[in-house]
Design a protein around this motif. Structure first.
Motif, short mmCIF file in Angstrom:
data_model
loop_
_atom_site.label_atom_id
_atom_site.label_comp_id
_atom_site.label_asym_id
_atom_site.label_seq_id
_atom_site.Cartn_x
_atom_site.Cartn_y
_atom_site.Cartn_z
N GLU A 215 0.78 -1.15 -0.10
CA GLU A 215 -0.10 -0.08 -0.03
C GLU A 215 0.97 1.17 -0.09
O GLU A 215 1.94 1.29 0.86
CB GLU A 215 -0.94 0.01 1.29
CG GLU A 215 -2.17 1.09 1.16
CD GLU A 215 -3.07 0.70 2.48
OE1 GLU A 215 -4.15 0.99 2.09
OE2 GLU A 215 -2.46 0.31 3.36
N ILE B 172 -2.76 3.77 -4.90
CA ILE B 172 -3.33 3.25 -3.47
C ILE B 172 -2.59 1.93 -3.49
O ILE B 172 -2.13 1.90 -2.16
CB ILE B 172 -5.00 3.01 -3.91
CG1 ILE B 172 -5.68 4.24 -4.24
CG2 ILE B 172 -5.29 2.44 -2.33
CD1 ILE B 172 -5.27 5.44 -3.28
N ALA B 173 -2.65 0.94 -3.93
CA ALA B 173 -2.16 -0.17 -3.55
C ALA B 173 -1.87 -1.35 -4.95
O ALA B 173 -2.33 -1.07 -5.79
CB ALA B 173 -2.94 -1.06 -2.50
N LEU C 4 1.82 -5.42 2.80
CA LEU C 4 0.69 -6.01 3.21
C LEU C 4 0.66 -7.75 2.96
O LEU C 4 1.13 -8.18 2.41
CB LEU C 4 -0.68 -5.55 2.09
CG LEU C 4 -0.79 -4.10 1.97
CD1 LEU C 4 -1.83 -3.89 0.87
CD2 LEU C 4 -1.36 -3.69 3.26
N PHE D 267 -7.95 -2.37 3.82
CA PHE D 267 -7.81 -2.68 2.49
C PHE D 267 -8.53 -3.99 2.34
O PHE D 267 -8.42 -4.73 3.20
CB PHE D 267 -6.68 -2.62 1.87
CG PHE D 267 -6.80 -2.42 0.30
CD1 PHE D 267 -6.59 -1.27 -0.25
CD2 PHE D 267 -7.03 -3.54 -0.26
CE1 PHE D 267 -6.61 -1.08 -1.56
CE2 PHE D 267 -7.21 -3.54 -1.88
CZ PHE D 267 -6.93 -2.19 -2.46
N PHE E 64 -11.41 0.87 0.52
CA PHE E 64 -10.11 1.19 1.30
C PHE E 64 -9.98 2.46 1.87
O PHE E 64 -11.00 3.18 1.30
CB PHE E 64 -9.02 1.01 0.35
CG PHE E 64 -9.14 1.61 -1.04
CD1 PHE E 64 -8.82 3.18 -1.10
CD2 PHE E 64 -9.57 0.98 -2.04
CE1 PHE E 64 -9.22 3.63 -2.33
CE2 PHE E 64 -9.97 1.56 -3.22
CZ PHE E 64 -9.56 3.15 -3.18
#
Length: 287
Positions: A47, A71-72, A154, A208, A253
């Motif tokens: 992320e 964002i990710a 993550l 998320f 998220f």
């Protein structure tokens, strides 16, 4: 044995009617949650930071050429499997969103202007993207948040999810369809308890998630209401319920802002076919 069969078998073992357990399980979804990875945990993505883009691919931008904040990214091959959620089995998913502009956008029938999902197939040659020009002096948001956010590794786990009309006591039904379905579940408390027994709540934070049901944040119209007015379904209780059944949150998220929450919805059929251009974005204002 997959989780749905596990639930059905456990319900029968408890003496609960099989037909009712099947009806209940029809509303049961499984969610991939993602949170900051610990030292000994499997890393499935990141992320913030900089994305890995296919060689020769420009940083995703809106129609005016304004770069979209990253964002990710998720490595699909490393995700735990969630039954009923047809995510790609390989490659990476990359998520981009300008929440400030997206929150003002309507539910267009075309690809969102201020949000993007990229699926990078396995085997694609990628490179860590260079930041867009002037990123360090560019503040995209009214709150003067920086364009680039700190990177966090993550990890992922799976949890069950049920609609609010099943889980919340004294729930004020949003539609006659939900009320009718609830009345058919004579053993709803026992079935809810069984879900909790089989899959106890994971006590850890997560910002998320993939799959499940759409969280409703703030006081704006729900994505389902917006979609019916945009022509995705009939303007009726049945139309909204149809959308809830046929669409799933590809990603939900918290953004870098404390006031905005991102929600990317996609039709189950489009998700299975990897037609991510058909994703629709509904940024929510939290206050």
């Amino acid at each position: 044995m997959d989780r749905y069969e596990q639930f059905r078998s456990a319900a029968i073992d408890r003496g609960l009617p099989e037909d009712e357990a099947v009806k209940f399980a029809d509303h049961l979804r499984f969610v991939v949650w993602l949170g900051t990875a610990g030292p000994d945990e499997q890393v499935v993505g990141q992320e913030g930071g900089l994305p890995r883009l296919p060689v020769g691919t420009d940083w995703p931008a809106d129609r005016d050429g304004t770069p979209l904040p990253f964002i990710a990214s998720i490595d699909c091959a490393l995700l735990p499997r969630a039954e009923g959620l047809p995510l790609p089995e390989d490659g990476s998913l990359l998520f981009f969103l300008n929440h400030d502009d997206d929150v003002e956008a309507e539910a267009h029938t075309e690809e969102p202007v201020h949000a993007r999902v990229l699926h990078v197939p396995a085997g694609t040659e990628t490179v860590v993207a260079s930041p867009p020009p002037d990123h360090d002096t560019r503040t995209f948001f009214h709150e003067n948040l920086p364009f680039l956010q700190p990177e966090h590794r993550l990890t992922a786990w799976v949890e069950p999810a049920l609609p609010k009309w099943i889980t919340e006591e004294d729930y004020d039904f949003d539609s006659l369809v939900e009320e009718r379905l609830f009345e058919e579940l004579k053993h709803v408390e026992e079935l809810r308890e069984l879900v909790d027994v089989l899959w106890p709540d994971v006590d850890r934070s997560s910002g998320f998630r993939l799959g499940g049901y759409c969280a409703l944040i703030g006081g704006s119209a729900t994505p389902w209401t917006q979609m019916t007015y945009a022509g995705f379904a009939d303007l009726s209780d049945a139309g909204e319920y149809q959308l809830i059944r046929e669409w799933v949150p590809l990603a939900q998220f918290y953004t870098a802002s404390e006031f905005y929450y991102g929600c990317f919805l996609i039709c189950f059929d489009d998700l299975a076919a990897r037609r991510f251009e058909n994703m629709r974005s509904f940024t929510m204002f939290t206050e």
